[in-house]
Design an enzyme around this catalytic site. Sequence first.
Site, PDB file in Angstrom:
ATOM      1  N   HIS A  31      -7.243   6.240  -1.870  1.00 44.09           N
ATOM      2  CA  HIS A  31      -7.402   5.502  -2.931  1.00 44.09           C
ATOM      3  C   HIS A  31      -8.422   5.938  -4.091  1.00 44.09           C
ATOM      4  O   HIS A  31      -8.537   5.638  -4.907  1.00 44.09           O
ATOM      5  CB  HIS A  31      -7.399   4.164  -2.661  1.00 44.09           C
ATOM      6  CG  HIS A  31      -6.008   3.279  -2.354  1.00 44.09           C
ATOM      7  ND1 HIS A  31      -5.960   3.228  -1.040  1.00 44.09           N
ATOM      8  CD2 HIS A  31      -5.028   3.262  -3.174  1.00 44.09           C
ATOM      9  CE1 HIS A  31      -4.737   2.445  -0.976  1.00 44.09           C
ATOM     10  NE2 HIS A  31      -4.182   2.774  -2.016  1.00 44.09           N
ATOM     11  N   LYS A  50      -6.048  -4.500   4.011  1.00 41.03           N
ATOM     12  CA  LYS A  50      -6.302  -3.255   4.520  1.00 41.03           C
ATOM     13  C   LYS A  50      -7.680  -2.552   4.059  1.00 41.03           C
ATOM     14  O   LYS A  50      -8.028  -2.881   2.819  1.00 41.03           O
ATOM     15  CB  LYS A  50      -5.090  -2.236   4.432  1.00 41.03           C
ATOM     16  CG  LYS A  50      -3.835  -2.564   4.844  1.00 41.03           C
ATOM     17  CD  LYS A  50      -2.915  -1.492   4.345  1.00 41.03           C
ATOM     18  CE  LYS A  50      -1.490  -1.829   4.940  1.00 41.03           C
ATOM     19  NZ  LYS A  50      -0.549  -1.050   4.616  1.00 41.03           N
ATOM     20  N   HIS A 110      -8.722   2.946   1.822  1.00 42.31           N
ATOM     21  CA  HIS A 110      -8.498   4.090   2.377  1.00 42.31           C
ATOM     22  C   HIS A 110      -9.223   5.168   1.553  1.00 42.31           C
ATOM     23  O   HIS A 110      -8.920   4.912   0.203  1.00 42.31           O
ATOM     24  CB  HIS A 110      -7.156   4.322   2.525  1.00 42.31           C
ATOM     25  CG  HIS A 110      -6.853   5.536   3.516  1.00 42.31           C
ATOM     26  ND1 HIS A 110      -6.670   6.789   2.915  1.00 42.31           N
ATOM     27  CD2 HIS A 110      -6.657   5.670   4.824  1.00 42.31           C
ATOM     28  CE1 HIS A 110      -6.226   7.514   3.754  1.00 42.31           C
ATOM     29  NE2 HIS A 110      -6.400   6.962   5.123  1.00 42.31           N
TER      30      HIS A 110
END
Length: 578
Positions: A144, A138, A141
């Site tokens: 994080h 992924k 984001h």
Amino acid sequence: MACFFRRRAAAQLSRVCGAHEDVFIPLLSAAPVSKKQLTPVLRLSVNSLVKKGVLPPDADLQTQTQRLAKQLKEDGVVEEVIPGRGVIHFRINRLLLAQKLLEQLHSDPEGFGRNSELLGKAGGRRTLVEFSSPNIAKKFHAGHLRSTIIGNFISNLKAALGNEVLRVNYLGDWGMQFGLLGAGFQRLGSQEKLRENPLQHLYEVYVQVNREAELDEGVRLAAAEFFRRLEQGDGEALKLWRHFREITVDEYRTIYERLGVYFDHFSGESFHQSKTQEVLQELRSRGLLRTTEEGTEVVDLSTSGNQSSFATLVRSDGTSLYITRDIAAALERRETFGFDEMIYVTDKSQSHHFQQLFQILKAMGHHWADRCVHVTFGLVLGMSSRLGNVVLLEDVLNEARRRMLHNMKEAKTSKELTDPELTAEQIGVSALIIQDFKGPLIADYKFDWEKVLQSQGDTGVFLQYTHARLCSLLRSQGGGDQTVFDASHLLDDRSISILQHLLRFDEVLLQSASDLQPRHLVNFLLTLSHLAASALRELQVKGSDEGVAQARLRLFSGTRSVLGSGMRILGIRPVERM
């Protein structure tokens, strides 16, 4: 250097009260700078002496304050002892303050504040910090970001205070979501798209297969089957999973470099999967694991058998869960690294998970679980890029750099820089960090691009601007490196305000280390920057007599040194030009 002055005040208190000097050292603090009181002052709460058993608890506090103050004597260091309301103030010799403090800053700039005896018990340990911990396959984001910069701050702080720090990135690289992704990629994946834009393609596959799984039982069964194959060590499934992991870590490293963050170990749930059966067997042998009617295996953490207190470690199909792997990871880390403390940095939604984890470890007889800490944090609201509402950290960093570069060009200073984009990036990251660290970590906060990148006020841009101004002055005027300086030129209120504030540096580091909150250090550095900005306006170097100029340069050099040191602990790379 505050320790020198504390030691002299403590010697007086020891003579009068009879207790050892070391009892008084942590009880003496430097008073914050105040417009009402510019005299260098240490203060002591008399009630703290009562709590320590140095003074009797049954006497009137104000009477004790007055009596104790009268018994203390002035000397060449403590010029006056002043009783207040339950507090005793020790007024320090200004000349001696300037000499001692700036001499130490000159001789040991990196050790200033950190080598204080006040911090003696804060170092000498092995600290493991687990932070960032994104999920593989992924995009990184923006959610994080907080774990990453908070964990980096804690690691920097612990290292600055003399601890051996192990920085661990515990990747989310195992679990049922990889069953979904693996099964989905086998049907929907494209090797060509994976080469062109790997994480974007994996994200698209994951979104599509999740959508299908909601409607199609066959997709859910295929995902469960793929995850079972992973747990059983199937070669084809593992090969695909490893490929996903490698391309993800490569992309993450680029983001970490931009943030100035590094790790000693890239770990992950998968590393500890092989140990889960040993963990489960130990729990069974201790009678801690029980099977429910649904076929799951749980640990009962209550005394009443309330099912809401069950921690589920095994699903009904026999596969492990996140907490099972976390137990295995904790045990393996303890065996491998022999840490004295372990700190987990995750958002507050995982508080219950870590409570259960620590309880299970203690139930297994591992008393070092008491030295495991979960540092929690809230949500960032409103952090989006100009590209829309998909909040990827890469977009946020690009946006911070773009906006900062625009601001620098408007100010017509970027022409002096060899790499304006790098400077803009470093200042932009500073702005993000200070905005995040100003309040309690547990609190949610509203993100505002305009406020974050202001050059005035309590912002990361202001910190960088102050540091760069000090660097510019020192470059142009000779740096304040002369061995000898005349401290008598630094007895004005503006200079003394800075010196009094610098006296508090070790206390602020101790406070930050005690509760692992960066806001104490942030507030200290912002105040220091405001004091420095005022001093730069009022204390001219150019055109002053040589002795005055050299003394002021020494003051500005020490201020720059502490400002840069504190910024680096926060995870900010100080710029010298902007």
